[in-house]
Design a protein around this motif. Sequence first.
Motif, PDB file in Angstrom:
ATOM      1  N   ARG A  15       0.782  -1.030   0.001  1.00 42.63           N
ATOM      2  CA  ARG A  15      -0.103   0.020  -0.153  1.00 42.63           C
ATOM      3  C   ARG A  15       0.847   1.137  -0.167  1.00 42.63           C
ATOM      4  N   CYS A  16       2.107   1.362   0.626  1.00 42.69           N
ATOM      5  CA  CYS A  16       3.144   2.361   0.843  1.00 42.69           C
ATOM      6  C   CYS A  16       3.404   2.601  -0.582  1.00 42.69           C
ATOM      7  N   VAL A  17       3.956   1.425  -1.234  1.00 50.81           N
ATOM      8  CA  VAL A  17       4.581   1.605  -2.570  1.00 50.81           C
ATOM      9  C   VAL A  17       3.616   2.211  -3.632  1.00 50.81           C
ATOM     10  N   ARG A  18       2.266   1.760  -3.556  1.00 52.69           N
ATOM     11  CA  ARG A  18       1.178   2.337  -4.379  1.00 52.69           C
ATOM     12  C   ARG A  18       1.115   3.942  -4.194  1.00 52.69           C
ATOM     13  N   CYS A  19       1.184   4.303  -2.846  1.00 55.28           N
ATOM     14  CA  CYS A  19       1.154   5.648  -2.404  1.00 55.28           C
ATOM     15  C   CYS A  19       2.247   6.406  -3.174  1.00 55.28           C
ATOM     16  N   GLY A  20       3.513   5.808  -2.931  1.00 58.19           N
ATOM     17  CA  GLY A  20       4.491   6.759  -3.609  1.00 58.19           C
ATOM     18  C   GLY A  20       4.481   6.696  -5.145  1.00 58.19           C
ATOM     19  N   THR A  80       3.780  -0.468 -19.680  1.00 53.20           N
ATOM     20  CA  THR A  80       2.262  -0.605 -19.511  1.00 53.20           C
ATOM     21  C   THR A  80       2.283  -0.314 -17.964  1.00 53.20           C
ATOM     22  N   THR A  81       1.163   0.546 -17.529  1.00 50.67           N
ATOM     23  CA  THR A  81       1.054   0.709 -16.020  1.00 50.67           C
ATOM     24  C   THR A  81       0.123  -0.418 -15.564  1.00 50.67           C
ATOM     25  N   GLN A  82       0.477  -0.955 -14.447  1.00 49.65           N
ATOM     26  CA  GLN A  82      -0.255  -2.213 -13.860  1.00 49.65           C
ATOM     27  C   GLN A  82      -0.683  -1.495 -12.536  1.00 49.65           C
ATOM     28  N   ILE A  83      -1.791  -1.874 -11.948  1.00 50.68           N
ATOM     29  CA  ILE A  83      -2.239  -1.460 -10.625  1.00 50.68           C
ATOM     30  C   ILE A  83      -1.194  -2.047  -9.714  1.00 50.68           C
ATOM     31  N   ILE A  84      -1.289  -1.598  -8.476  1.00 53.18           N
ATOM     32  CA  ILE A  84      -0.393  -2.271  -7.490  1.00 53.18           C
ATOM     33  C   ILE A  84      -1.641  -2.520  -6.121  1.00 53.18           C
ATOM     34  N   GLU A  85      -1.821  -3.711  -6.214  1.00 55.56           N
ATOM     35  CA  GLU A  85      -2.774  -3.959  -5.163  1.00 55.56           C
ATOM     36  C   GLU A  85      -2.117  -4.497  -3.807  1.00 55.56           C
ATOM     37  N   TYR A  86      -2.938  -4.562  -2.717  1.00 57.34           N
ATOM     38  CA  TYR A  86      -2.416  -4.773  -1.454  1.00 57.34           C
ATOM     39  C   TYR A  86      -3.254  -5.844  -0.864  1.00 57.34           C
ATOM     40  N   LYS A  87      -4.428  -6.193  -1.217  1.00 56.14           N
ATOM     41  CA  LYS A  87      -5.131  -7.360  -0.819  1.00 56.14           C
ATOM     42  C   LYS A  87      -5.826  -8.103  -2.074  1.00 56.14           C
ATOM     43  N   VAL A 132       6.755   7.493   8.981  1.00 57.34           N
ATOM     44  CA  VAL A 132       8.198   7.257   8.873  1.00 57.34           C
ATOM     45  C   VAL A 132       8.682   6.261   8.226  1.00 57.34           C
ATOM     46  N   GLY A 133       8.143   5.006   8.731  1.00 56.07           N
ATOM     47  CA  GLY A 133       8.691   3.780   8.214  1.00 56.07           C
ATOM     48  C   GLY A 133       8.322   3.555   6.659  1.00 56.07           C
ATOM     49  N   GLY A 134       6.980   4.343   6.150  1.00 53.84           N
ATOM     50  CA  GLY A 134       6.666   4.098   4.982  1.00 53.84           C
ATOM     51  C   GLY A 134       7.419   4.843   3.857  1.00 53.84           C
ATOM     52  N   LYS A 135       8.485   5.823   4.085  1.00 55.45           N
ATOM     53  CA  LYS A 135       9.245   6.561   3.249  1.00 55.45           C
ATOM     54  C   LYS A 135      10.043   5.695   2.296  1.00 55.45           C
ATOM     55  N   ILE A 136      10.483   4.538   2.794  1.00 56.18           N
ATOM     56  CA  ILE A 136      11.264   3.607   1.945  1.00 56.18           C
ATOM     57  C   ILE A 136      10.624   2.989   0.914  1.00 56.18           C
ATOM     58  N   PRO A 137       9.364   2.286   1.271  1.00 55.85           N
ATOM     59  CA  PRO A 137       8.329   1.885   0.192  1.00 55.85           C
ATOM     60  C   PRO A 137       7.899   2.769  -0.650  1.00 55.85           C
ATOM     61  N   GLU A 138       7.410   3.942  -0.205  1.00 57.33           N
ATOM     62  CA  GLU A 138       6.822   4.930  -0.852  1.00 57.33           C
ATOM     63  C   GLU A 138       8.049   5.454  -2.308  1.00 57.33           C
ATOM     64  N   PHE A 139       9.435   5.545  -1.705  1.00 58.27           N
ATOM     65  CA  PHE A 139      10.548   5.783  -2.627  1.00 58.27           C
ATOM     66  C   PHE A 139      10.405   4.775  -3.695  1.00 58.27           C
ATOM     67  N   ILE A 140      10.405   3.504  -3.371  1.00 58.68           N
ATOM     68  CA  ILE A 140      10.243   2.328  -4.242  1.00 58.68           C
ATOM     69  C   ILE A 140       9.268   2.729  -5.502  1.00 58.68           C
ATOM     70  N   GLY A 141       8.044   2.950  -4.652  1.00 55.99           N
ATOM     71  CA  GLY A 141       6.832   3.206  -5.561  1.00 55.99           C
ATOM     72  C   GLY A 141       7.080   4.253  -6.616  1.00 55.99           C
ATOM     73  N   ALA A 142       7.902   5.554  -5.949  1.00 51.38           N
ATOM     74  CA  ALA A 142       8.169   6.321  -6.893  1.00 51.38           C
ATOM     75  C   ALA A 142       9.129   6.055  -8.085  1.00 51.38           C
ATOM     76  N   CYS A 143      10.066   5.403  -7.498  1.00 52.49           N
ATOM     77  CA  CYS A 143      11.095   4.832  -8.703  1.00 52.49           C
ATOM     78  C   CYS A 143      10.123   4.009  -9.592  1.00 52.49           C
ATOM     79  N   LYS A 144       9.284   3.208  -9.304  1.00 55.05           N
ATOM     80  CA  LYS A 144       8.563   2.160 -10.251  1.00 55.05           C
ATOM     81  C   LYS A 144       7.906   3.186 -11.121  1.00 55.05           C
ATOM     82  N   TYR A 145       7.219   4.133 -10.859  1.00 55.06           N
ATOM     83  CA  TYR A 145       6.565   5.319 -11.670  1.00 55.06           C
ATOM     84  C   TYR A 145       7.931   5.878 -12.725  1.00 55.06           C
TER      85      TYR A 145
END
Length: 329
Positions: A211-216, A322-329, A300-313
Amino acid sequence: MFSDIGVVAIGRNEGSRLEACLRSALRDSPHVVYVDSGSDDNSVEVAGQLGADVVHLDTTRPFSAARGRNAGFQRLIENVPNLKFVQFVDGDCEIAVGWIEAGRRAFAAHPDLAAVCGRRRERYPDASVFNLLCDIEWNTPIGETRACGGDAIVRCDVLQSVGGYNERVIAAEDDEVCVRIRQQGWKLRRIDCEMTLHDADMHRLSQWWRRCVRCGHGFAQGFAMHGRPPERHFAKPFRSVLFWGGVLPLIAILLIWPTRFMSLGVLMLAYAVLWAKVTRTYRRRGLPTSSSMIYAASCVGGKIPEFIGACKYGWRRLTRSTTQIIEYK
């Protein structure tokens, strides 16, 4: 029942949550469309039995919330061309009794209002710390706002005028469409009223991480689209993700050998200072101390997965993949 408002629900494999969602929608509106994104449970059958108009998304194209909402809204307008309002709701949410009426009153009181939202709550905030985090996140300030979430009532003519949701946006698509709505001079408002009960159903750290990755990813894409002045969409959170999730850890890692690992200690100290600052912020907003500490730790802990998500974009944009959705459940 309100004949001037329709409901668009989107979902995939939501099970009993979808049934509760559609029953609450059909309680308030005769015009309910359910958009299914390739469910392999009985979601489609349940929706049809309850009386909702079912739209099946083409499974050969990538799914997204934006695509689902657009397809549902298009079907709704085809069925009822003169419809005035549309309530968007996720299939894991149940619409609160009295919400539709409260939303319509808000539109009557504010003629320049394009969209209205209320309080989205987690159904089981005590079931897991991750559910609690979602419940805290949903509690946004009352009054005029810059964005409404996925659950909101929107004027149909305004949504049509901006071209609907951008289907290239796979996260924070609701924030993005709100930018375009505000650019046309319309207002958005959150009112002090119960709106929906949401079931995040998050019980594992891996779900929180995704979910944090998707947010980033959403921060990066939103900034790329509308980050320039005067809008500066997601500029502040995107810069925060880059610094705390990328630049600072990278510097600490590069300095491990010259500093004999002291750089990692400095990094941890910096994170602790940030955690204390966020904790104080939410305590001043009235959140209990324990909840403030937990939510700050997630921020604070979510900053790293959010950065990963930003890098994915960034990678997807660079490679034009092709952009694929990032699901968390």
